[in-house]
Design a protein around this motif. Sequence first.
Motif, mmCIF file in Angstrom:
data_model
loop_
_atom_site.group_PDB
_atom_site.id
_atom_site.type_symbol
_atom_site.label_atom_id
_atom_site.label_comp_id
_atom_site.label_asym_id
_atom_site.label_seq_id
_atom_site.Cartn_x
_atom_site.Cartn_y
_atom_site.Cartn_z
ATOM 1 N N UNK A 88 30.581 -0.681 6.143
ATOM 2 C CA UNK A 88 29.851 -1.136 7.314
ATOM 3 C C UNK A 88 30.719 -1.132 8.575
ATOM 4 N N UNK A 89 31.994 -1.380 8.429
ATOM 5 C CA UNK A 89 32.863 -1.435 9.605
ATOM 6 C C UNK A 89 33.399 -0.089 10.055
ATOM 7 N N UNK A 90 32.997 1.000 9.381
ATOM 8 C CA UNK A 90 33.524 2.320 9.725
ATOM 9 C C UNK A 90 32.902 2.817 11.023
ATOM 10 N N UNK A 91 33.718 3.364 11.900
ATOM 11 C CA UNK A 91 33.221 3.968 13.139
ATOM 12 C C UNK A 91 34.191 5.043 13.600
ATOM 13 N N UNK A 92 33.685 5.973 14.380
ATOM 14 C CA UNK A 92 34.492 7.090 14.885
ATOM 15 C C UNK A 92 34.671 6.991 16.389
ATOM 16 N N UNK A 93 33.639 6.575 17.104
ATOM 17 C CA UNK A 93 33.745 6.469 18.554
ATOM 18 C C UNK A 93 34.881 5.530 18.939
ATOM 19 N N UNK A 94 35.436 5.773 20.114
ATOM 20 C CA UNK A 94 36.563 4.992 20.637
ATOM 21 C C UNK A 94 37.809 5.139 19.783
ATOM 22 N N UNK A 95 37.950 6.295 19.146
ATOM 23 C CA UNK A 95 39.151 6.593 18.372
ATOM 24 C C UNK A 95 39.690 7.955 18.788
ATOM 25 N N UNK A 96 40.926 8.213 18.398
ATOM 26 C CA UNK A 96 41.513 9.512 18.684
ATOM 27 C C UNK A 96 40.790 10.638 17.973
ATOM 28 N N UNK A 97 40.260 10.357 16.774
ATOM 29 C CA UNK A 97 39.528 11.391 16.035
ATOM 30 C C UNK A 97 38.307 11.857 16.807
ATOM 31 N N UNK A 98 37.609 10.923 17.450
ATOM 32 C CA UNK A 98 36.434 11.298 18.238
ATOM 33 C C UNK A 98 36.835 12.168 19.423
ATOM 34 N N UNK A 99 37.927 11.823 20.090
ATOM 35 C CA UNK A 99 38.380 12.605 21.242
ATOM 36 C C UNK A 99 38.791 14.011 20.813
ATOM 37 N N UNK A 100 39.564 14.105 19.735
ATOM 38 C CA UNK A 100 40.024 15.415 19.260
ATOM 39 C C UNK A 100 38.842 16.268 18.817
ATOM 40 N N UNK A 101 37.885 15.660 18.108
ATOM 41 C CA UNK A 101 36.724 16.432 17.663
ATOM 42 C C UNK A 101 35.911 16.921 18.853
ATOM 43 N N UNK A 102 35.766 16.088 19.884
ATOM 44 C CA UNK A 102 35.054 16.527 21.081
ATOM 45 C C UNK A 102 35.775 17.640 21.807
ATOM 46 N N UNK A 130 24.269 10.884 11.729
ATOM 47 C CA UNK A 130 25.218 11.163 10.647
ATOM 48 C C UNK A 130 25.757 9.878 10.038
ATOM 49 N N UNK A 131 26.363 9.037 10.844
ATOM 50 C CA UNK A 131 26.993 7.836 10.319
ATOM 51 C C UNK A 131 25.969 6.796 9.876
ATOM 52 N N UNK A 132 24.823 6.717 10.569
ATOM 53 C CA UNK A 132 23.808 5.728 10.221
ATOM 54 C C UNK A 132 23.324 5.861 8.781
ATOM 55 N N UNK A 133 22.779 7.024 8.387
ATOM 56 C CA UNK A 133 22.324 7.181 6.994
ATOM 57 C C UNK A 133 23.446 7.018 5.969
ATOM 58 N N UNK A 134 24.647 7.523 6.275
ATOM 59 C CA UNK A 134 25.759 7.375 5.335
ATOM 60 C C UNK A 134 26.114 5.913 5.132
ATOM 61 N N UNK A 135 26.057 5.118 6.200
ATOM 62 C CA UNK A 135 26.341 3.690 6.068
ATOM 63 C C UNK A 135 25.210 2.979 5.326
ATOM 64 N N UNK A 136 23.967 3.369 5.601
ATOM 65 C CA UNK A 136 22.831 2.733 4.935
ATOM 66 C C UNK A 136 22.833 2.984 3.428
ATOM 67 N N UNK A 137 23.337 4.142 3.002
ATOM 68 C CA UNK A 137 23.374 4.480 1.572
ATOM 69 C C UNK A 137 24.679 4.072 0.912
ATOM 70 N N UNK A 139 28.692 12.374 21.676
ATOM 71 C CA UNK A 139 28.789 10.923 21.546
ATOM 72 C C UNK A 139 27.588 10.375 20.798
ATOM 73 N N UNK A 140 26.394 10.896 21.088
ATOM 74 C CA UNK A 140 25.197 10.438 20.388
ATOM 75 C C UNK A 140 25.258 10.776 18.903
ATOM 76 N N UNK A 141 25.873 11.904 18.574
ATOM 77 C CA UNK A 141 25.998 12.292 17.168
ATOM 78 C C UNK A 141 26.971 11.373 16.437
ATOM 79 N N UNK A 142 28.052 10.976 17.104
ATOM 80 C CA UNK A 142 29.103 10.190 16.458
ATOM 81 C C UNK A 142 28.897 8.687 16.565
ATOM 82 N N UNK A 143 27.838 8.241 17.236
ATOM 83 C CA UNK A 143 27.632 6.812 17.384
ATOM 84 C C UNK A 143 27.393 6.158 16.025
ATOM 85 N N UNK A 144 27.645 4.854 15.939
ATOM 86 C CA UNK A 144 27.599 4.153 14.652
ATOM 87 C C UNK A 144 26.236 4.254 13.980
#
Length: 287
Positions: A143-157, A131-138, A122-127
């Motif tokens: 900006x609205x992209x997120x993985x947590x609270x989605x089916x993709x996050x559950x399946x990946x976990x 991973x997501x922080x630097x990609x969003x900053x660059x 969860x800490x890795x996938x947080x907004x």
Amino acid sequence: MGGVRGRLAPYLMILPGGLWLAAFFLVPLVLMVSLSLQTGNLIDGFQQTLHWQNYTDGLSTYGDKFVRSLWYGLLATIACIVLAYPAAYWIAFRGGRAKSTYLFMLLLPYFVSFILRTVSWKLVLTDNGPILGPLRDHGVLPQGFHILDTGAAVVSGLAYNFLPFMALPIYVALERVDPRVVEAAYDLYASRTQAFLRVILPLSLPGVFAGVIMTFVPVSSDYVNAEVLGGPQNTMIGNVIQTEYFNNSAYPMASALSFALMAILLVGIFAYARTLGTQDVLEAAGR
């Protein structure tokens, strides 16, 4: 006297294990079957009324949760195959003397608690995570992209947590492949792709078959990953059972849902075994 002891020896050897399974699996299973057909509440107590409606009510009310659990389980199992097969193949055929080291590295994260591993995911996938922080900053991600609270996050976990259940059976099957058989395929002018598809892959099918069963069953009944990584729209049937047991004290309904899930998984496993065919798998491995 010696002949009698010889005939009884196999049964005496399995007696401790049989008693253990009877005490901690068969007896609780029978008690839960009985509980699933009862009515009542925690205050007034539960009574055996053969209330089969617990099953029909559970399936009609939480049918979408069953479907979602099976769908997530299927996706996670496929992801485990995609990730585990190349790793197991490389360790088996390219690992050399360091095979044990590579296997230990594969299993090392699983010496940590299941809950801690899921929370770390969860800490890795947080907004704003690593991973997501630097990609969003660059500007790579919106900006609205997120993985947590989605089916993709559950399946990946799920795929992350249950990867060894797939990797180890496949590795064992690949490790048993005789290198001389592969060399014979090359001697008969087979390319590497042809040797893999017609020799290595069929011989490794028993490991894939075992890995799918060992992965799909616990993945489909899991509730931790959906609780930690998902949102309300990602609830799996395991979360419902946990809530009915511990929060609502609705033991008959929770037991009925548990057995309904068990029945669905058993039907799925038998259908899978019949479609692929354990006999066909073994025959393919023996060719």
